[in-house]
Design a protein around this motif. Structure first.
Motif: not given
Length: 316
Positions: A73-81, A83-89, A135-139, A167-168
């Motif tokens: 989260v989020p799945e789409k973000a600009s470079i330099g920002e 992101a977070a990995i989140k567990l469902s529970q 770095r930019r890209g579709a991961y 793409a995640r």
């Protein structure tokens, strides 16, 4: 989940420990020095405990790890920002003394940019942890890992956690500050950005037809005499509708550019392309976007589309 991965594999320090153990027993017997076999026995106990404890934990947590649900989260973000990995529970994993359990996020682009983040056990309690997008890209990442190792670093094993094949994470570029100048000629004249109305007292005054003019305003009688299209001067002149094709060439000659320079060049092109896409969008122009090897382009905003192109080497 691959069963072979459940068997702990020795790391370099573990191989060294096994060699020291063997040498202690060998030299102890040859030199008849009772201290050396005793040291070797200590190494044997540590090595066996580390191996068996990791094997037990891998078998014990196999089913729970398979049900672990993770998203970015989020799945789409600009470079330099961030992101977070989140567990469902919230979840918890039993740890034996002297063992460590980590969550390992593994993402890569088609031009081999990587995101490999290791999160400690607090992730399972907090249910969230941040990482930076550099770095930019579709991961993509078809699996993450639940990594298990001992505190000495003798052995390592990992449980593979299957993930989405699409793409995640889309790491979108930042628009370039300047783009090459582009002209959009229409019948020898630069395009009009806004509609305008020119009035004249002479209703017979004409002007050459410009693509985008209403065909109903064409003076067909004058066309029959002059052989050219004209419209009445006093009529409203709508802006011509333009369509642009923007193609990013990701093929880089590997004999001329190193891998890193090739990747950087494609990233720069994507940044310029994004700026161009945004400019055309403000004018209301239609833009067709594509790139070499772009069989997986999805619909989306200009920033999202410019995240997909990846460096491709040619001339190897």
């Amino acid at each position: 989940m691959n069963r072979l991965l459940l068997i702990p594999t020795p790391r370099p320090i573990g191989i060294c420990a096994i060699c020291v153990m063997a040498m202690c027993f060998i030299f102890g017997l040859l030199c008849k020095e009772p201290v050396l076999p005793l040291i070797g026995a200590v190494f044997v106990c540590c090595i066996v405990y580390c191996f068996l404890s990791l094997l037990f934990l891998a078998l014990f947590h196999k089913k729970k790890a398979a049900s672990l649900s993770v998203r970015i989260v989020p799945e789409k973000a600009s470079i330099g920002e961030n992101a977070a990995i989140k567990l469902s529970q919230k979840t918890s994993f039993f740890q034996m003394p002297g063992t460590l359990i980590r969550y390992k996020l593994l993402l890569t682009t088609k031009d081999n940019k990587k995101i490999a983040c290791v999160f400690d056990g607090s992730l399972f309690e907090k249910m969230s942890a941040d990482f930076q997008i550099a770095r930019r890209g579709a991961y993509y990442g078809i699996y993450d890992e639940l990594a298990l190792q001992d505190i000495f670093g003798f052995f390592y094993t990992a449980l593979k956690l299957p993930q989405d094949k699409n793409a995640r994470l889309l790491a979108m570029p930042i628009p370039a500050t300047s783009i090459p100048e582009m002209h959009s000629p229409a019948n020898g004249e630069n395009r009009r950005n806004e509609t305008e109305t020119r009035k004249t007292e002479e209703l017979t005054e004409q002007r050459p037809y410009t693509p985008g003019d209403d065909p109903r305003r064409i003076n067909w009688k004058l066309y029959s005499h002059a052989g050219e299209l004209f419209v009445r001067q006093e009529e409203r002149e709508p802006p011509p509708h333009s369509q642009f094709v923007l193609l990013i060439d990701t093929d880089v000659d590997a004999s001329l550019y190193s891998f890193e320079k090739g990747v950087a060049a494609v990233d720069s092109l994507c940044s310029i392309a994004l700026a161009a896409l945004l400019e055309k969008k403000t004018y209301g122009d239609e833009v067709l976007f594509g790139y070499t090897g772009g069989d997986d382009v999805k619909s989306g905003s200009p920033a999202e589309l410019s995240a997909y192109p990846a460096y491709t080497a040619i001339g190897c």
